[in-house]
Design an enzyme around this catalytic site. Structure first.
Site, PDB file in Angstrom:
ATOM      1  CB  SER A  52     -44.147 -28.497  48.143  1.00 41.49           C
ATOM      2  OG  SER A  52     -45.511 -28.865  48.257  1.00 41.49           O
ATOM      3  CD  GLU A  66      -2.969  -0.975   0.116  1.00 41.84           C
ATOM      4  OE1 GLU A  66      -3.436   0.150  -0.142  1.00 41.84           O
ATOM      5  OE2 GLU A  66      -3.267  -1.999  -0.533  1.00 41.84           O
TER       6      GLU A  66
END
Length: 809
Positions: free
Chosen positions: A498, A88
Site C-alpha cells: 500500500s 638517516e
C-alpha cells in the site's frame, strides 16, 4: 738519472690514472646501461588514502591499499625533519646525492664483516631504492643507486626530495609516511607531534618491526635516545630540549579509524559509486588527467570525498532500525540458544571472553553460558563474572500463534521452559539493578543483572533525505554491516504494497477523481493470464460506498483496484515512471496494490514529488570529489524535474496527512507536527513499509526477511515499520522548525460530509475540509459522489446517489 726516474713515475701514474678513469668510465657505462628512468619520481604520485567526509567535516571513513596521507613540508614541525636527518642522513643538505665518507665507512665495516652489513645510503639513495630499484644488497645495485641519486639531485630540490622521503617511508603499523605513523602511534596529526614523539618516528626506518613502540617500547625508547643524541651533537637542539624530550612520558595510542563503524552502509554505497564514477570514460570526458582509474583511483589516488551524511541522523537511524528489528524478532518468540556447550567445554569458552563488564556497560551484548536455571530465572557465567536473568526478561519467549497477535499469547512464566544448563545466549545489561528486596527473582550479591536477548533474522532499511536539496542525511541497509553488507536500502527490490497507493491516487486526481469521489468498497474478482484474482481488504471487511479520501486513509484495497480499473493501468505506469520509479510494470491491475518490487531508495525519490510541490529530485549522497591536491573532479548539483502539478501534490499531501491523523500512520502523530505518510504491507506480511515526510525531511522504512517469509500475523507497516520511523524522527526532529505544506494557487477547500461526499450541511455529523483543484469541487447542488465516466473524467453519467452506486455492484 733521477729525472728519467721521475718522468717514468709520472708516466706510470698518468697511465694508472688513465686506466682508472677508463675503468671508472667503463664501470659507469656498464652500470648505467639499463638504468630505469627517474622521471617518475619527479612526478611523485604515491598510493594515498582516500578520505570520505560527513557534511560537518568529520571523517566518515577511508579507502586505501597503503595507509599514506600526503603532507607538505611546511605542515611538518622543523624538528621532525631534523630528527629524520639526524638518524638517516645528517649531511643531506650538503652532499650531491651521495656521501663518499658514509660509503667508505660502510665499505670498511662490510670488509671486516665479510658480508654486506651496512649500506651508507643517503636519503636520496633510499628514495631511488624504494621507488626504482630492488631491495637486494649488491654492489651493482649500490652503484646504480648512486648514479640515479646524483642525477635526481640535479632535477629536484632538496626540499622536494625530503618531502617525498617523509611521505614514502614505511614506518610499521601498516603506516606509510609520517602522517600515517603519527596517527598510528600517537593518535595525532603530524603537525601536533612533540620533539620526543618525532624522535620515536625518526628511529623507525632502520627496522620498523624491531623498534615497534607497541611491541618493544624499551627498544623504541633506546632508539629515540640515539636520535636525540644525534640531533644534540649536530647542534639542532639544545641540552635543555634534549633533557626534556628524553624525560617526556610517551603514550602510545592509535587515532580511531571511523571506517565501517557509524554509517558503514552509507560508506559502502559511496565506495561503489566512486568506483563507477572514476572510470576512464568519465575522467576523460571531464578532461581530468589521472594515472589511475576505477578501483585503483579510489584506493590509491588520495581523493577527498564530501558527502551529505549527517552523523547525528545516521546514529539515530541505525539505533532506530536496530531497536525495531530486535522488537520484531521478539514478537516472533524465542528461536533457542546460540549453541549448547558440554560441561567440559564451558571453562575454555569462558576463558576466551574479555572485558565483558566494560562491553556490557557500553551497551554491547555479550555471550553468556547458563550455569543454573529455575522457574524464577537463570544464573549465567560470562568471563570471570556471574549474572542473573530473571524470568520477567523472558516474557517475549512465548511460542507464536500464526492466527493471533503476540499479545494474545500468554507470556512465559517459567524460565526452565526457555533455558537449560550449558545454553549459550546473548545478554545485555539490565536497565535497572533490581536491588532492594531479596527474593529468588533478584540477583545474588555480586551478580550482574542481565536481560535475555536475541539477534534478529529479519532485516530492514531506512533512507532519509531532505527534499529541498535531495541530500541523503542517513542511510541504513540492514541490522549489522559486519555480518551482511548487502544494502537493502539500495539493492533490495521488494513489493511496497500500500505504500505504492499514493502514486495510484495521484494519477486518479489527474484522471478526474477528487477526494470526495465515491467508489464502492465490495468484493470483486478479475481474470487475467488464465488466473482469477480476488483482491481483498486487510481486515476482510467491506464498507460499501466510500470516499476516495477515506479509501486512502483506511488503505482500502478493493477501492484502489476499482479506481485503477476505471482510469486504466497505463495512467498508473506513466505516473510511476514520471515520479522516477525505474522498474518495468506488467499491464495488470495488481500493480495498483504495489505488486512491482522497488528499492526503498527509489521509492523515496518518487515521494519527493509530494514533498516538493510536484517536482522530483534525485537523492544525492556524494556532493563533491577533489583530488589529492585539491583539484575538482566532481561537483554535484540538484537534479530536478517536473512530475506532477503543485495542486496534485498538495491534495496528496493533505490526504496523506489524514493517513497519519486518522489512519494506519497514526503513530507519527506523536511528533505533533504536520506529517504526511503511508504504510505498506504485502501479502502474508512478507514486507512492511512506512513512508513519511514533511517539507524538510522525507524518511522511508522497510522491514522484511531477505528470503520471502511471512513475518507473522499483524506485522504490518503500522506495527513493524512505523515505530522505527517514529523513533528516528523523534531523535532529529528538533533540529528543524515545524513547517506546513504550502498551499498552491487554484486550490479551494470545501467542507465535505465524509459519509455522502456532498457539501456538508447542518445535518452532517462527520465532516472535514478537503482540498480540490478549483472547478472540480462539489457544490451544494452537485454531490461529490459523482464518479468518473469511462474516459476517466467526472461526468453526468454517474449514479444519482451512493445507494444507487452500491446497487450497481
Amino acid at each position: 738519472m733521477k729525472k728519467k726516474i721521475l718522468i717514468g713515475i709520472a708516466i706510470g701514474l698518468l697511465g694508472l690514472i688513465t686506466i682508472a678513469a677508463a675503468g671508472g668510465l667503463g664501470l659507469y657505462l656498464w652500470a648505467a646501461r639499463d638504468l630505469p628512468s627517474f622521471k617518475k619520481i619527479t612526478d611523485y604520485n604515491p598510493p594515498l588514502v582516500t578520505t570520505v567526509y560527513a557534511r560537518n567535516g568529520d571523517v566518515l571513513g577511508h579507502f586505501y591499499r597503503e595507509r599514506r596521507f600526503l603532507v607538505r613540508l611546511e605542515e611538518m614541525p622543523d624538528y621532525l625533519v631534523k630528527a629524520f636527518l639526524a638518524a638517516e642522513d645528517r649531511g643531506f643538505y650538503e652532499h650531491p646525492g651521495i656521501d663518499p665518507s658514509a660509503i667508505f665507512r660502510a665499505m670498511v665495516k662490510n670488509f671486516l664483516a665479510g658480508d654486506i652489513r651496512q649500506g651508507g645510503s643517503t636519503i636520496t639513495q633510499q628514495i631511488i631504492k624504494r621507488l626504482l630499484l630492488t631491495p637486494e644488497k649488491s654492489y651493482e645495485r649500490k652503484l646504480k643507486e648512486a648514479i640515479l641519486a646524483y642525477r635526481l639531485e640535479s632535477y629536484l630540490s632538496k626540499d622536494d626530495i625530503i618531502t617525498i622521503y617523509l611521505n614514502q617511508i614505511y614506518l610499521g603499523a601498516r603506516s606509510y609516511g609520517v602522517e600515517a605513523a603519527a596517527r598510528s602511534y600517537f593518535g595525532k596529526h603530524v603537525g601536533e607531534l612533540s620533539l620526543a614523539e618525532a624522535a620515536v618516528l625518526a628511529g623507525l626506518p632502520q627496522a620498523p618491526s624491531r623498534y615497534d613502540p607497541y611491541r618493544h617500547p624499551e627498544r623504541a625508547k633506546q632508539r629515540q635516545r640515539y636520535v636525540l643524541e644525534q640531533m644534540l651533537d649536530a647542534g639542532w637542539i639544545t641540552q635543555d630540549q634534549f633533557d626534556e624530550a628524553v624525560n617526556a612520558p610517551l603514550e602510545y595510542s592509535a587515532m580511531p579509524d571511523p571506517s565501517w563503524q557509524v554509517g558503514a552502509y552509507y560508506l559502502e554505497e559511496v565506495r561503489r559509486w566512486l568506483i563507477d564514477y572514476m572510470s576512464r570514460e568519465n575522467m576523460n570526458a571531464m578532461g581530468a588527467t589521472l594515472d589511475r582509474y576505477g578501483e585503483d583511483a579510489v584506493y590509491e589516488s588520495g581523493l577527498h570525498v564530501y558527502t551529505a551524511i549527517d552523523l547525528d541522523h545516521q546514529r539515530a537511524a541505525e539505533k532506530a532500525l536496530h531497536d525495531g528489528l530486535i522488537a520484531s524478532t521478539k514478537r516472533r518468540g524465542w528461536r533457542g540458544p546460540i549453541k549448547t556447550l558440554a560441561p567440559s567445554a564451558m571453562e575454555d569458552f569462558l576463558a576466551r571472553q574479555k572485558d565483558v563488564v566494560q562491553r556490557l556497560a557500553s551497551g554491547e551484548w555479550v555471550e553468556a553460558v547458563v550455569k543454573e536455571v529455575s522457574a524464577t530465572g537463570a544464573t549465567v557465567e560470562l568471563g570471570n563474572f556471574e549474572g542473573w536473568i530473571p524470568v520477567k526478561s523472558m516474557h517475549w519467549c512465548r511460542k507464536p500463534d500464526p492466527k493471533k497477535a503476540t499479545e494474545q499469547v500468554p507470556s512465559v512464566s517459567d524460565a526452565r521452559k526457555v533455558l537449560s544448563i550449558g545454553d549459550v545466549v546473548w545478554v545485555s545489561r539490565a536497565s535497572g539493578d533490581d536491588k532492594g528486596k531479596k527474593s529468588k527473582a533478584t540477583p545474588e550479591e555480586g551478580q550482574i543483572p542481565l536481560e535475555l536477548e536475541q539477534e534478529p533474522e529479519v532485516q530492514g532499511a531506512l533512507v532519509s533525505l531532505e527534499p529541498p536539496t535531495g541530500e541523503v542525511r542517513a542511510l541504513v541497509g540492514g541490522y549489522d554491516f559486519q555480518k551482511s553488507n548487502f544494502n537493502r536500502a539500495t539493492q533490495a527490490h521488494r513489493q511496497p504494497g500500500s505504500a505504492f497507493k499514493p502514486i495510484v491516487y495521484s494519477a486518479a486526481i489527474d484522471a478526474g477523481f477528487t477526494p470526495a469521489s465515491i467508489i464502492i468498497d465490495a468484493p470483486t474478482e478479475y481474470r487475467f493470464g488464465g488466473r482469477v484474482w480476488r483482491p481483498s481488504n486487510f481486515e476482510g471487511e467491506y464498507y460499501g460506498p466510500t470516499l476516495l479520501r477515506t479509501a486512502l486513509v483506511k488503505s482500502r484495497n478493493t477501492v484502489t483496484v476499482r479506481i485503477a480499473e476505471r482510469m486504466g493501468v497505463d495512467a498508473i505506469i506513466d505516473r510511476a515512471h514520471a515520479l522516477g520509479i525505474e522498474e518495468e510494470f506488467p499491464r495488470n491491475l495488481t500493480i495498483s496494490l504495489g505488486s512491482v518490487a522497488v528499492t526503498p531508495y527509489n521509492l523515496c525519490e518518487a515521494y519527493t514529488a509530494f514533498a516538493r510541490e510536484g517536482t522530483v529530485i534525485k537523492p544525492r549522497m556524494v556532493l563533491a570529489v577533489k583530488g589529492a591536491w585539491g583539484d575538482d573532479l566532481y561537483q554535484s548539483a540538484p537534479e530536478v524535474r517536473e512530475a506532477i502539478s503543485p495542486q496534485n501534490a498538495y491534495i496528496m499531501d493533505t490526504l496523506l496527512q489524514d493517513v497519519v491523523q486518522h489512519g494506519t500512520g497514526w503513530r507519527a502523530k506523536v511528533l505533533d507536527r504536520p506529517v504526511a505518510g503511508k504504510t505498506g504491507t504485502t501479502n502474508e506480511e512478507h514486507d512492511a513499509w512506512f513512508m513519511g515526510f514533511t517539507p524538510y525531511l522525507l524518511t522511508g522504512v522497510y522491514v522484511g526477511f531477505d528470503q520471502l517469509t511471512p513475518m507473522g500475523r499483524f506485522e504490518t507497516g503500522s506495527r513493524a515499520a512505523s515505530p522505527i520511523w517514529v523513533q528516528y524522527r523523534q531523535a532529529v526532529e528538533d533540529t528543524y522548525q515545524p513547517e506546513e505544506f504550502p498551499v498552491p494557487p487554484d486550490i479551494v477547500h470545501v467542507n465535505i460530509d465524509l459519509k455522502t461526499g456532498k457539501v456538508a450541511d447542518g445535518s452532517s455529523n462527520d465532516t472535514e475540509f478537503l482540498p480540490f483543484i478549483a472547478g472540480s469541487q462539489p457544490s451544494a447542488a452537485v454531490a461529490g459522489y459523482m464518479s468518473p465516466g469511462a474516459n476517466g473524467t467526472a461526468g453526468d453519467a454517474g449514479p444519482s446517489s451512493p445507494e444507487d452506486l452500491f446497487k450497481q455492484f
